[in-house]
Design a protein around this motif. Structure first.
Motif, PDB file in Angstrom:
ATOM      1  N   GLY A 188      20.476 -17.140 -28.919  1.00 28.62           N
ATOM      2  CA  GLY A 188      21.207 -17.700 -27.794  1.00 28.62           C
ATOM      3  C   GLY A 188      22.679 -17.360 -27.898  1.00 28.62           C
ATOM      4  O   GLY A 188      23.245 -17.329 -28.990  1.00 28.62           O
ATOM      5  N   LEU A 220      20.778 -26.381 -22.838  1.00 23.74           N
ATOM      6  CA  LEU A 220      20.568 -24.973 -22.519  1.00 23.74           C
ATOM      7  C   LEU A 220      20.482 -24.770 -21.013  1.00 23.74           C
ATOM      8  O   LEU A 220      20.155 -25.686 -20.254  1.00 23.74           O
ATOM      9  CB  LEU A 220      19.281 -24.471 -23.176  1.00 23.74           C
ATOM     10  N   GLU A 231      17.615 -20.139 -20.529  1.00 24.74           N
ATOM     11  CA  GLU A 231      17.522 -20.262 -21.979  1.00 24.74           C
ATOM     12  C   GLU A 231      16.352 -21.143 -22.387  1.00 24.74           C
ATOM     13  O   GLU A 231      15.631 -20.836 -23.339  1.00 24.74           O
ATOM     14  CB  GLU A 231      18.832 -20.820 -22.536  1.00 24.74           C
TER      15      GLU A 231
END
Length: 368
Positions: A195, A306, A310
């Motif tokens: 990420g 997120l 994501e």
């Protein structure tokens, strides 16, 4: 759609002036006088919110006085059932701090919610996960008309962090899914997801300002080069000199708990930073610039921060993941010290020492 980690007002108690007054404004008398306790066993619930303030995408902020942010699904908050479509608003905010701490670095912002402008307040979200049974002093009010980026309602490496892999150290920003990183407990493990998120370090985002750990600031040779971490990233502590705090175990401490060690500083001059997270098949201790620290842990709170893309990427790699993260993904790799416990670590002693560190797998790599 954004997800919020909401604490119900009914899961708290307080002493001093009422922090949840009738009306849509905070109680200024609470600052310095009110103590809020999250009840033992209490926690947050993850709630999906639809926000239509922009045309094609979700609005990046959670606002006061907005009719276009509403519950996506039927939800029970604070003991009341709400239908899908119920609007909710971010009415006001407090700055709180764990009882026993006088350090502003421990400040947490809570954003108080109501149902579409109606009172009383029903719950709140926070800039950091709260601890059940912990009491928090209200130290100030933030704003009575908050507009809060969803990404700020809550761990990560700086982009040039060197992560130990099977083939040596690589920059975290160069890692990709399928690469294998070295772990303390389970050897080389495959990266499931990387990420990356840019954070503008202004206003409500200042608590995300990174910490710089100079070479050798945690123990001799550790880190082996300057290390940049987000304040809430967990670092492993393995030191018999801190047994009074750790109970003789290897434990995790948040980076901010180590911020007063010699040479460590908050990078106040930074205007923005891109933080990186590394997801593995289980929570692991990995090596960042030689320092044992955590991989990404997909708790409900972390997942709520997120972006939708994501979250989908993580769930595609962990299809069995549920809110019972310990059961569906696994527990934390080490026990997590509270912020107050972390503050008790001896500042002038290495946080890694003793015979156990001689067996860490990074030494064979560095001598190869």
């Amino acid at each position: 759609m954004p997800f919020l980690a909401i604490y119900s007002i009914s899961d708290t108690t307080h002493t001093g002036p009422n922090p949840w007054p009738p009306g849509s404004n905070s109680n200024p008398a609470s600052a310095g006088s009110t103590v809020i306790t999250l009840n033992p066993g209490a926690g947050f619930q993850v709630v999906e919110v639809t926000d239509l303030d922009t045309t094609l995408d979700d609005d990046p902020t959670f606002d006061d006085s907005s009719s276009e942010q509403y519950l996506t699904n039927p939800t029970t908050i604070n003991g009341t059932n709400y239908a899908a479509g119920q609007t909710i608003e971010n009415e006001y905010a407090y700055i709180i701090r764990p009882i026993g701490s006088s350090d502003p670095a421990d400040n947490i912002t809570i954003y108080v919610l109501d149902e579409g402008g109606a009172t009383p307040s029903i719950g709140f979200v926070s800039s950091q996960e709260l601890v059940a049974g912990q009491s928090y002093q209200v130290v100030g009010t933030s704003t009575d008309e908050p507009s809060t980026p969803y990404t700020e309602i809550f761990a990560c490496f700086g982009p040039d962090t060197l992560i130990e892999t099977q083939s040596g150290a690589r920059r975290v920003c160069d890692l990709r899914a399928g690469d294998k990183v070295l772990t303390l407990d389970h050897g080389a493990q495959e990266v499931l997801w990387i990420g990356a998120r840019e954070v503008q370090l202004t206003g409500a985002r200042k608590p995300q300002t990174p910490l710089l750990f100079p070479k050798g600031s945690l123990a001799p040779g550790m880190p082996h080069s300057d290390l940049i971490l987000s304040p809430f990233h967990r670092v492993m502590v393995s030191s018999h000199k801190n047994d009074r705090v750790t109970g003789g175990e290897e434990v995790f401490a948040q980076a901010r708990s180590l911020a007063k060690r010699g040479g460590v500083r908050k990078m106040l001059g930074r205007k923005s930073i891109t933080y990186y997270s590394v997801l593995l098949p289980r929570h692991e201790v990995i090596f960042a610039n030689g320092v044992p620290s955590e991989s990404f842990y997909p708790s409900p709170y972390s997942m709520s921060l997120l972006t939708p893309a994501e979250r989908l990427a993580v769930l595609a790699r962990l299809p069995g993941l549920s809110d019972d993260v310990a059961g569906s993904y696994g527990p934390l790799a080490r026990r997590d010290l509270t912020a107050l416990e972390g503050r008790k670590l001896k500042r002038k002693r290495p946080i890694f020492e003793g015979p156990a560190i001689d067996a860490w797998p990074i030494w064979s790599l560095q001598s190869a």
